[in-house]
Scaffold this active site. Structure first.
Site: not given
Length: 660
Positions: A116, A200, A235, A297
């Site tokens: 990330k 973040e 999530h 993907r």
């Protein structure tokens, strides 16, 4: 063009790929573990190769076995589906090194987007908006705390190699940061062998918006518009739709252009998804939508994009992997109508969404779909017509599944039963139809989230298109509680049971009431183990019991009736649970799901306290601790470490402490 394809996956995605490959004249090879020997994807393929024991780590995750299977069968290419090895750059390279075609992006693209922090830096350089935060190399707690203070709370700590909600912590106040950081890094190290994190800014009204992109080896990249995947539980996506509600044309244009820049920045080939997080506190605005990550993907939710664009993404994957250019140019792609998908899982919402495994003795999904796959085309002033892949007529419901009645839902893999996808001319019609479809799901004895999905789709904030990723967490407990069987259905069950009790008399048994009596009568039945007084209508039984309801919404189970209402099954009987022995006393420790006992902490004769852990079950990669219901003594113990148990098996008995 590829002539023979091996699918390195299982279940519904393997069946989905096989279907398109067959339409294209491509022979298919399935791989399977012990648990999947009789699976639908195995029987659907032209050939199948056994690759090992049931655990994925010994079969579907062993790249050497999959490549060997391809060589053995003469397959030219490998399609990884999603999950398992689909985003493993090492496996992709091994496929290529073996002289096979990899149906997916270049290994370098997978690597570039795999971490990330590196991906955020790359996107920033490409002009893609990223969430305000810190992704620097200095990982010292002091520097991270300093950066968090500068960003402002609440702040999100994320493992750079994380996924699936693991390695994430929201921190609301400065004094909580260091302890949350330590916990996050510990989890990341255990889960991903990498404890590096990034920070973040926490988005207060987050919506999950993603853009489908597609690239080829000729340098072309297009987008196929956006999807909204904001309805998530822990999530994990639950419901997805396309296009995103409330998305204006200007915002869409800027967002999709950013997604194309992101794909071009890594020389992307094949199907991919750029995921964004939107601050929807002031609606969807381009300056409040930030890059989150890229999935290199095909996505689980790809059918909703196919439905609104009239594109078969798997066909595109196979053509591009064969060296062909993307079949359509950007200006040839458009949005037609609205599509929405719900993930039907084998899980029990009333028990904390515990996985439910076993045999699908009864499986019925409400559908008028003539084939498993139908696409739609919107005709000016004429509505939808079928764009056919074997279908003779259009259909509002598309079902993607890897199981059928009689199949086993294994404890070794993801517990998805099916993806239910509805397409319509607008969002209102699509949502309404999907809620109806979920409410008509019939599955037994496996439990499902069908009723939960149906109720979720009828929530006002969702209907208004205003939900955030926090919505299910806020209302989910209420929607997970089971609904009672409607009075009409209870009366129907009573009539059937007591008509059968004395078929020659048409009688209601001990109460003496006859079905053809012209007066109101009542009796007691047991619905899901609870006594219930039911009043029969003041009319002849055959005239009010609809034959379709009787035949379609009712199954037998050891003499009892199983009725389905609003997506939930209900067991109805004339016998008291105490009389039938169907219900253990309060001290019985019951297996809430089939699984493996991985730890037993007590022995017969041990004294235990309320809440003390007695044993641990494992199923579908999930651990569930069974605890003592009260202070007492373990008087019986039938479970042993390593043993397999079935749902509702009595594993132990705790006798309460006498206070006399």
């Amino acid at each position: 063009m590829i002539s023979k394809l091996l699918i390195a996956n299982r279940g519904e995605i393997a069946c989905r790929i096989i279907r398109t490959a067959r339409e294209m004249g491509i022979a298919t090879v399935a791989v399977y573990s012990d648990a999947d020997a009789k699976a639908l994807h195995v029987r659907s393929a032209d050939e199948a190769v056994h690759i090992g024991p049931s655990p994925a780590a010994e079969s579907y995750l062993v790249g050497e076995k999959i490549i060997a299977a391809a060589k053995q069968t003469g397959a030219e290419a490998i399609h990884p589906g999603y999950g398992f090895l689909s985003e493993n750059a090492g496996f992709a390279q091994a496929v290529i090194d073996a002289g096979l075609i990899w149906v997916g992006p270049k290994p370098s693209s997978i690597e570039a987007m795999g971490l990330k922090d590196a991906a955020k830096k790359l996107m920033r350089e490409a002009g893609v908006p990223v969430t305000p935060g810190y992704d620097g190399d200095d990982q010292s707690p002091e520097r991270l705390k300093q950066e968090a203070d500068a960003i402002g709370y609440p702040v999100l700590i994320k493992a750079v190699a994380g996924g699936g909600g693991k390695g994430m912590r929201k921190v609301d106040a400065p004094e909580d940061f260091l302890s949350s950081l330590e916990s996050c890094k510990r989890e990341a190290k255990a889960s991903f062998s990498n404890d590096e994190v990034l920070l973040e800014k926490w988005i207060t009204s987050p919506r999950h918006i993603e853009v489908q992109v597609f690239g080829d080896s000729h340098g072309n990249v297009v987008h196929l518009f956006e999807r909204d995947c904001s309805l998530q539980r822990r999530h994990q996506k639950v419901i997805e739709e396309a296009p995103a509600p409330g998305m204006g044309e200007d915002t869409r244009e800027q967002l999709c252009a950013a997604a194309v820049r992101a794909a071009k920045a890594v020389g992307y080939e094949g199907a991919g998804t750029i995921e964004f997080i939107a601050d929807a506190s002031e609606g969807l605005r381009a300056d409040r939508i930030f890059f989150m990550e890229m999935n290199t993907r095909l996505q689980v939710e790809h059918p909703v994009t196919e439905e609104i664009t009239k594109v078969d993404l798997v066909e595109w994957q196979l053509r591009v992997a064969s060296g062909e250019p993307i079949p359509l140019k950007q200006e040839e792609l458009s949005i037609n109508g609205h599509a929405i998908e719900a993930r039907l899982y084998a899980e029990d919402p009333a028990k904390g969404f515990l996985p439910s495994t076993g045999r699908l003795d009864h499986l019925h999904l409400d559908t008028d779909l003539p084939t498993p796959f139908a696409m739609f085309r919107y005709i000016e002033n004429g509505g939808f017509e079928g764009l056919e892949f074997g279908a003779e007529a259009p259909a509002p419901l598309r079902i993607e599944t890897g199981v059928e009645q009689g199949s086993e839902v294994s404890p070794y893999y993801d517990p998805m039963i099916a993806k239910l996808v509805v397409s319509a001319i607008d969002r209102v019609a699509a949502v309404k139809r999907l809620a109806e479809v979920c409410g008509k799901v019939e599955v037994w004895p496996i439990r499902t989230n069908a009723a939960f999905l149906s109720r979720l789709l009828q929530e006002e904030p969702f209907l208004a298109g205003e939900v955030t990723t926090a919505f299910i967490g806020e209302v989910g407990d209420n929607l997970a509680q089971p609904l009672s069987l409607p009075d009409d259905d209870a009366a129907m069950a009573l009539g059937l049971l007591q008509r059968e009790a004395e078929p020659d008399q048409g009688s209601l048994g001990p109460q003496g009431f006859r079905l053809n009596a012209a007066r109101r009568n009542s009796a007691t039945i047991f619905v899901d183990g609870i006594a219930r007084d039911v009043v029969l209508p003041d009319t002849n039984f055959p005239s009010w019991a609809h034959s379709k309801t009787i035949t379609d919404n009712l199954v037998r189970d050891t003499g009892d009736l199983i009725l389905f209402a609003a997506g939930s099954p209900h067991r109805v009987t004339l016998r008291s649970p105490a009389d039938s022995g169907a219900q253990a006393h309060d001290g019985a420790i019951i297996a809430p799901m089939p699984g493996k006992v991985i730890a037993v902490d007590v022995a017969e004769g041990d004294s235990v306290t309320a809440g003390q852990r007695l044993m641990v079950l494992e199923a579908m990669k999930m651990e569930h601790a069974l605890t003592a219901p009260f202070d007492g003594t373990v008087t019986e113990l039938s479970a042993e470490t390593g043993g397999q148990v079935q749902v509702e098996a009595v594993l132990a008995v705790v006798e309460p402490v006498s206070h006399e």
